[in-house]
Design a protein around this motif. Sequence first.
Motif, mmCIF file in Angstrom:
data_model
loop_
_atom_site.group_PDB
_atom_site.id
_atom_site.type_symbol
_atom_site.label_atom_id
_atom_site.label_comp_id
_atom_site.label_asym_id
_atom_site.label_seq_id
_atom_site.Cartn_x
_atom_site.Cartn_y
_atom_site.Cartn_z
ATOM 1 N N ALA A 157 9.514 3.847 9.672
ATOM 2 C CA ALA A 157 8.538 4.935 9.750
ATOM 3 C C ALA A 157 8.577 5.798 8.498
ATOM 4 C CB ALA A 157 8.800 5.782 10.994
ATOM 5 N N VAL A 158 9.770 6.012 7.930
ATOM 6 C CA VAL A 158 9.879 6.765 6.679
ATOM 7 C C VAL A 158 9.253 5.979 5.532
ATOM 8 C CG1 VAL A 158 11.532 7.523 4.923
ATOM 9 C CG2 VAL A 158 11.874 8.167 7.290
ATOM 10 N N GLU A 159 9.528 4.686 5.466
ATOM 11 C CA GLU A 159 9.076 3.877 4.340
ATOM 12 C C GLU A 159 7.577 3.615 4.358
ATOM 13 O OE1 GLU A 159 11.281 0.292 4.304
ATOM 14 O OE2 GLU A 159 13.167 1.232 3.718
ATOM 15 N N ALA A 160 7.031 3.288 5.523
ATOM 16 C CA ALA A 160 5.624 2.870 5.599
ATOM 17 C C ALA A 160 4.829 3.651 6.624
ATOM 18 C CB ALA A 160 5.546 1.378 5.912
ATOM 19 N N PRO A 188 3.227 11.071 7.401
ATOM 20 C CA PRO A 188 3.223 10.260 8.634
ATOM 21 C C PRO A 188 2.411 8.979 8.555
ATOM 22 C CG PRO A 188 1.714 12.099 8.850
ATOM 23 C CD PRO A 188 2.379 12.260 7.519
ATOM 24 N N ILE A 189 1.506 8.848 7.601
ATOM 25 C CA ILE A 189 0.584 7.709 7.615
ATOM 26 C C ILE A 189 1.196 6.477 6.945
ATOM 27 C CG2 ILE A 189 -1.725 6.904 7.056
ATOM 28 C CD1 ILE A 189 -1.585 9.215 9.055
ATOM 29 N N LEU A 190 1.590 6.612 5.667
ATOM 30 C CA LEU A 190 2.123 5.472 4.936
ATOM 31 C C LEU A 190 3.493 5.732 4.322
ATOM 32 C CD1 LEU A 190 -1.084 4.051 3.239
ATOM 33 C CD2 LEU A 190 0.404 2.838 4.835
ATOM 34 N N LEU A 208 0.828 -1.204 0.000
ATOM 35 C CA LEU A 208 0.000 0.000 0.000
ATOM 36 C C LEU A 208 0.865 1.257 0.000
ATOM 37 C CD1 LEU A 208 -2.898 1.037 0.071
ATOM 38 C CD2 LEU A 208 -2.825 0.913 2.575
ATOM 39 N N ALA A 209 1.954 1.246 0.786
ATOM 40 C CA ALA A 209 2.866 2.389 0.808
ATOM 41 C C ALA A 209 3.510 2.600 -0.561
ATOM 42 C CB ALA A 209 3.944 2.175 1.866
ATOM 43 N N THR A 210 3.795 1.508 -1.270
ATOM 44 C CA THR A 210 4.364 1.612 -2.608
ATOM 45 C C THR A 210 3.364 2.219 -3.582
ATOM 46 O OG1 THR A 210 5.769 -0.321 -2.206
ATOM 47 C CG2 THR A 210 5.401 0.304 -4.496
ATOM 48 N N ALA A 211 2.123 1.771 -3.495
ATOM 49 C CA ALA A 211 1.090 2.273 -4.399
ATOM 50 C C ALA A 211 0.864 3.774 -4.230
ATOM 51 C CB ALA A 211 -0.212 1.515 -4.163
ATOM 52 N N LEU A 212 1.019 4.286 -3.011
ATOM 53 C CA LEU A 212 0.775 5.700 -2.728
ATOM 54 C C LEU A 212 2.066 6.516 -2.653
ATOM 55 C CD1 LEU A 212 -1.989 5.276 0.016
ATOM 56 C CD2 LEU A 212 -2.295 5.689 -2.432
ATOM 57 N N SER A 213 3.190 5.903 -3.028
ATOM 58 C CA SER A 213 4.489 6.574 -2.908
ATOM 59 C C SER A 213 4.629 7.727 -3.896
ATOM 60 C CB SER A 213 5.616 5.568 -3.150
ATOM 61 O OG SER A 213 6.863 6.213 -3.240
ATOM 62 N N PRO A 214 5.261 8.829 -3.478
ATOM 63 C CA PRO A 214 5.540 9.924 -4.415
ATOM 64 C C PRO A 214 6.638 9.561 -5.417
ATOM 65 C CG PRO A 214 6.547 10.383 -2.288
ATOM 66 C CD PRO A 214 5.710 9.140 -2.109
ATOM 67 N N VAL A 215 7.392 8.504 -5.146
ATOM 68 C CA VAL A 215 8.440 8.022 -6.068
ATOM 69 C C VAL A 215 8.175 6.535 -6.315
ATOM 70 C CG1 VAL A 215 10.208 9.741 -5.546
ATOM 71 C CG2 VAL A 215 9.941 7.782 -4.027
ATOM 72 N N ARG A 216 7.062 6.267 -6.992
ATOM 73 C CA ARG A 216 6.563 4.901 -7.078
ATOM 74 C C ARG A 216 7.562 3.953 -7.753
ATOM 75 N NH1 ARG A 216 2.260 6.079 -9.420
ATOM 76 N NH2 ARG A 216 1.059 6.467 -7.534
ATOM 77 N N GLY A 217 8.239 4.413 -8.787
ATOM 78 C CA GLY A 217 9.183 3.546 -9.480
ATOM 79 C C GLY A 217 10.292 3.053 -8.577
#
Length: 467
Positions: free
Chosen positions: A370-373, A334-336, A108-117
Amino acid sequence: MLSNVWQTVTLNCFALSQWREVSVLHRLLSFARTWRQGSVLLQWGEAIALGIVAILFALAPYVPTSLIGVLLIACSAFWLLLTLTDNAGEGLTPIHLVVITYWGVMVLATALSPVRGAAIAGLIKLTLNVLLFLLMARVLRRPRLRTTLITVYLLTSLIVSVFGLRQWFFGADALATWVDPTSNLAGTTRVYSFLGNPNLLAGYLIPAVMLSGAAIFAWPRWTPKLLAVLALLVNMACLVLTFSRGGWLGFVAAGFTLLVLLVQFWSLRFNTFWQRWAIPVLLGGSAAFLFFSIAALDPLRDRFMSIFAGRSDSSNNFRINVWMAVIDMIKARPILGIGPGNDAFNQVYPLFQRPRYTALSAYSIFLEIAVEAGLIGLACFIWLLTVTFGQGWRRLQQLRETQSTQAYWLMAAIATMIGMLVHGLVDTIWFRPQVSTLWWLMLAIVASYYQSHQQSFERHQAALDQA
């Protein structure tokens, strides 16, 4: 009330065997299980899996990370083959459920990441490690296979440590500025063996020290026990000579934990006096040993005291500045978080870094997660630790009743996890597969000891029948 909450949090009452009864996938894959019964190769499936994993740990210190990645893919593919042809829910434990939940949060954190690649690359690495855990947790359920894999790692670590000691006696070039150039230790050799970094080597050797200590009691006959003593002494010496302060802290935490678990395990044999005073004597003796060791050796004392030097030590100052920037990153998402992996971190960190303090990671496992997820991922990781230690302690008490020698591997795994977590407070070495695979090995060892309530009941009934 508190007991019920603890049982719920650690999933002690979760009936995993019921999954098979309602699983549609279990019924759909019945043809694969039929095919496996007629397969000569898969009749030796777990032995083949052990061979692949053993090759991974035997080569890890010496080969490039790309080859380790290929071996991880092989482990993942073989786990998939075994699982699709296996009984549904076979070997499933509460630890598995939380690991899968943690992986799901990372997805889920990957899907919503600002740097998804970049986050996808990190997710792939995490997925390979998770699949390695699943394969090892399955294979290590057999005590003989568990002992074999641990032996392979210990023999490999012994070679690594011997080469590290050779660097100490004959010198080694520093591949980076590992010591504050203004300190008394500016010219001190920090060994790094085949791993190229003393902090990484220290993280690699913490499990080796704990498992070699356990091997003294777990391995039968005197010749293997003498080899275990040799491995313990060599691994400890090499770990100390890394001059890794985080590694030292992890080593002390893991060693103390292992000693406490050993005393508690043996306390059934103690008389009344030692049942009362064994732990206080252990506490006092350990503290005295550490004090006199630090006081007697100047390099050890200088390096140890630099832990408390604050910003006056360049390494401390660097980490503090990185941590401050990382905390700003966590506040921003802070969330994901930003998604898993050091590639994602390297793309986002420059937006928050303090001038002149570039970094490849957060230099703290907990801050990194915490930074990653985000806080959700951190909470899930803490839940994973709670379930793992809870299940490990529960099983250890069952083994304590029979004084089983297999309990020593479990104690070493629990102690190693605590040591790696303490080391991880001030360093991020889990991005390197030589160490991250060891973390998942320890988790798999604990999971491999799991017994369901039905198995525990059958074991108790068998003991009553024998009595």
